[in-house]
Scaffold this motif. Structure first.
Motif, PDB file in Angstrom:
ATOM      1  N   ASP A   1     -42.778  -8.241   6.520  1.00 59.58           N
ATOM      2  CA  ASP A   1     -43.780  -8.987   7.290  1.00 59.58           C
ATOM      3  C   ASP A   1     -43.191  -9.558   8.572  1.00 59.58           C
ATOM      4  O   ASP A   1     -43.851  -9.571   9.615  1.00 59.58           O
ATOM      5  CB  ASP A   1     -44.354 -10.131   6.441  1.00 59.58           C
ATOM      6  CG  ASP A   1     -45.268  -9.649   5.334  1.00 59.58           C
ATOM      7  OD1 ASP A   1     -45.697  -8.473   5.386  1.00 59.58           O
ATOM      8  OD2 ASP A   1     -45.551 -10.439   4.415  1.00 59.58           O
TER       9      ASP A   1
ATOM     10  N   VAL B   1     -42.368 -10.992  15.382  1.00 59.67           N
ATOM     11  CA  VAL B   1     -43.744 -10.631  15.068  1.00 59.67           C
ATOM     12  C   VAL B   1     -43.954 -10.874  13.577  1.00 59.67           C
ATOM     13  O   VAL B   1     -43.142 -10.455  12.751  1.00 59.67           O
ATOM     14  CB  VAL B   1     -44.033  -9.150  15.394  1.00 59.67           C
ATOM     15  CG1 VAL B   1     -45.411  -8.750  14.869  1.00 59.67           C
ATOM     16  CG2 VAL B   1     -43.949  -8.914  16.894  1.00 59.67           C
ATOM     17  N   ASP B   2     -45.011 -11.574  13.261  1.00 51.86           N
ATOM     18  CA  ASP B   2     -45.427 -11.770  11.869  1.00 51.86           C
ATOM     19  C   ASP B   2     -46.580 -10.807  11.619  1.00 51.86           C
ATOM     20  O   ASP B   2     -47.663 -10.948  12.193  1.00 51.86           O
ATOM     21  CB  ASP B   2     -45.866 -13.215  11.638  1.00 51.86           C
ATOM     22  CG  ASP B   2     -46.217 -13.505  10.182  1.00 51.86           C
ATOM     23  OD1 ASP B   2     -46.261 -12.556   9.376  1.00 51.86           O
ATOM     24  OD2 ASP B   2     -46.450 -14.686   9.853  1.00 51.86           O
ATOM     25  N   LYS B   3     -46.349  -9.819  10.768  1.00 49.08           N
ATOM     26  CA  LYS B   3     -47.377  -8.818  10.479  1.00 49.08           C
ATOM     27  C   LYS B   3     -48.402  -9.298   9.459  1.00 49.08           C
ATOM     28  O   LYS B   3     -49.408  -8.636   9.228  1.00 49.08           O
ATOM     29  CB  LYS B   3     -46.717  -7.526   9.979  1.00 49.08           C
ATOM     30  CG  LYS B   3     -45.805  -6.877  11.019  1.00 49.08           C
ATOM     31  CD  LYS B   3     -45.466  -5.442  10.657  1.00 49.08           C
ATOM     32  CE  LYS B   3     -44.601  -5.354   9.414  1.00 49.08           C
ATOM     33  NZ  LYS B   3     -44.234  -3.941   9.098  1.00 49.08           N
TER      34      LYS B   3
ATOM     35  N   ASN C   1     -51.126  -8.653  13.714  1.00 54.90           N
ATOM     36  CA  ASN C   1     -49.827  -9.099  14.209  1.00 54.90           C
ATOM     37  C   ASN C   1     -49.910 -10.348  15.076  1.00 54.90           C
ATOM     38  O   ASN C   1     -50.797 -10.461  15.941  1.00 54.90           O
ATOM     39  CB  ASN C   1     -49.164  -7.986  15.021  1.00 54.90           C
ATOM     40  CG  ASN C   1     -48.702  -6.835  14.159  1.00 54.90           C
ATOM     41  OD1 ASN C   1     -48.813  -6.870  12.931  1.00 54.90           O
ATOM     42  ND2 ASN C   1     -48.171  -5.797  14.787  1.00 54.90           N
TER      43      ASN C   1
ATOM     44  N   ARG D   1     -47.455 -12.797  17.488  1.00 54.84           N
ATOM     45  CA  ARG D   1     -46.162 -12.930  18.157  1.00 54.84           C
ATOM     46  C   ARG D   1     -45.766 -14.400  18.273  1.00 54.84           C
ATOM     47  O   ARG D   1     -46.637 -15.269  18.440  1.00 54.84           O
ATOM     48  CB  ARG D   1     -46.193 -12.296  19.543  1.00 54.84           C
ATOM     49  CG  ARG D   1     -46.981 -13.098  20.576  1.00 54.84           C
ATOM     50  CD  ARG D   1     -46.926 -12.465  21.955  1.00 54.84           C
ATOM     51  NE  ARG D   1     -47.552 -13.318  22.967  1.00 54.84           N
ATOM     52  CZ  ARG D   1     -47.680 -12.985  24.248  1.00 54.84           C
ATOM     53  NH1 ARG D   1     -47.240 -11.805  24.666  1.00 54.84           N
ATOM     54  NH2 ARG D   1     -48.251 -13.824  25.111  1.00 54.84           N
TER      55      ARG D   1
END
Length: 296
Positions: A53, A111-113, A121, A123
């Motif tokens: 993630d 980036v947190d998916k 996503n 940023r």
């Protein structure tokens, strides 16, 4: 000529525009080929993306190490997985892929998916912002009560606004990276003194016997303040003459801050965090020199 090397009869005055100084003054800087007065992408390269993630794009400088420490602490405490991608400061920070994540072209960024809003996503850039974001998301390493949270974030901002920029961008620049034919006395004296003052702030804070910056609780305030203090007490900013900052600024005098730093550096999570994106994303997984840290 004065004892400091300045001509007594010399009075500096600026040209009509700063651009007139770029070629004559900045060309001797180590990073002159990268420095420009404009932002934005310079190449069309994309960035690698892993399966976790959290996708970290960083380098093992003090600014990058802050986030590396937090991610290792979160992995140890909660099993948070992340992929670490090394961004060498040779122009990749101006690539299309990087600028999309951080328009300021500085490491670290991530980036947190799988953000909490579920909208794709997300940023995050600037190390302090990243640390607050991660601490809030995982509800770890940040005080829950308003008073404790305010104290913690105050130290995060102290680091971002003072300790980091003054130590690296000001003192470190004049001590090590400025053109060799430039008289550096003023810059080194001015910012060297300010680095000492900032170390004194930290040292006095610990003189009451507290264990961590926020008292008995280990927080992102400790993680963010450690790397810039640690680099100047060890191998950071050594002049080509051999004069080392740790001796030049007498960092050993800050006994309470050093005691705190010694304690943190004994944590395996901190040891690994300081190495994140040093060559490989996670060097302890591939480098025999650091493999012992994988088991700690």
């Amino acid at each position: 000529m004065s004892s400091s090397g300045f001509k007594k009869d010399y009075v500096w005055s600026p040209p009509e525009r700063v651009e007139e100084l770029y070629e004559s003054v900045l060309k001797g800087n180590k990073f002159a080929s990268l420095n420009r007065p404009t932002a934005g992408e310079r190449s069309g390269e994309s960035l690698p993306v892993g399966n976790s993630d959290i996708q970290l794009y960083s380098l093992a400088t003090p600014n990058g190490q802050k986030v590396g420490i937090l991610l290792e602490e979160l992995n140890k405490a909660l099993g948070v997985e992340y992929d670490a991608h090394t961004i060498r400061i040779n122009g990749l920070q101006f690539s299309k892929g990087f600028v999309k994540i951080n328009p300021n072209s500085k490491i670290p960024c991530l980036v947190d998916k799988n953000p909490e809003d579920g909208c794709g996503n997300l940023r995050v850039f600037e190390s302090g912002s990243i640390m607050i974001y991660l601490a809030d998301k995982y509800k770890k390493f940040i005080p829950k009560d308003p008073r404790g949270r305010a104290e913690c974030i105050s130290w995060v901002m102290w680091q971002m606004a003072g300790q980091g920029p003054i130590t690296g961008g000001c003192y470190g620049h004049f001590m090590v990276y400025a053109p060799p034919d430039l008289n550096r006395d003023y810059g080194v004296a001015r910012y060297g003194m300010e680095v000492q003052r900032l170390c004194s702030v930290l040292d006095i804070h610990f003189s009451d016997g507290r264990t961590y910056i926020c008292g008995d609780e280990y927080t992102i305030a400790d993680m963010i303040c450690l790397p810039w203090f640690h680099i100047i007490r060890t191998v950071g900013y050594i002049h080509s003459s051999g004069v080392a900052t740790k001796d030049f600024l007498n960092i050993a005098q800050y006994k309470y801050a050093n005691r705190w730093a010694d304690m943190l550096c004994e944590r395996p999570t901190v040891m690994r965090g300081l190495l994140v994106c040093r060559g490989e994303g996670k060097p302890w997984l591939v480098n025999g020199r650091h493999k012992h840290l994988a088991k700690m």
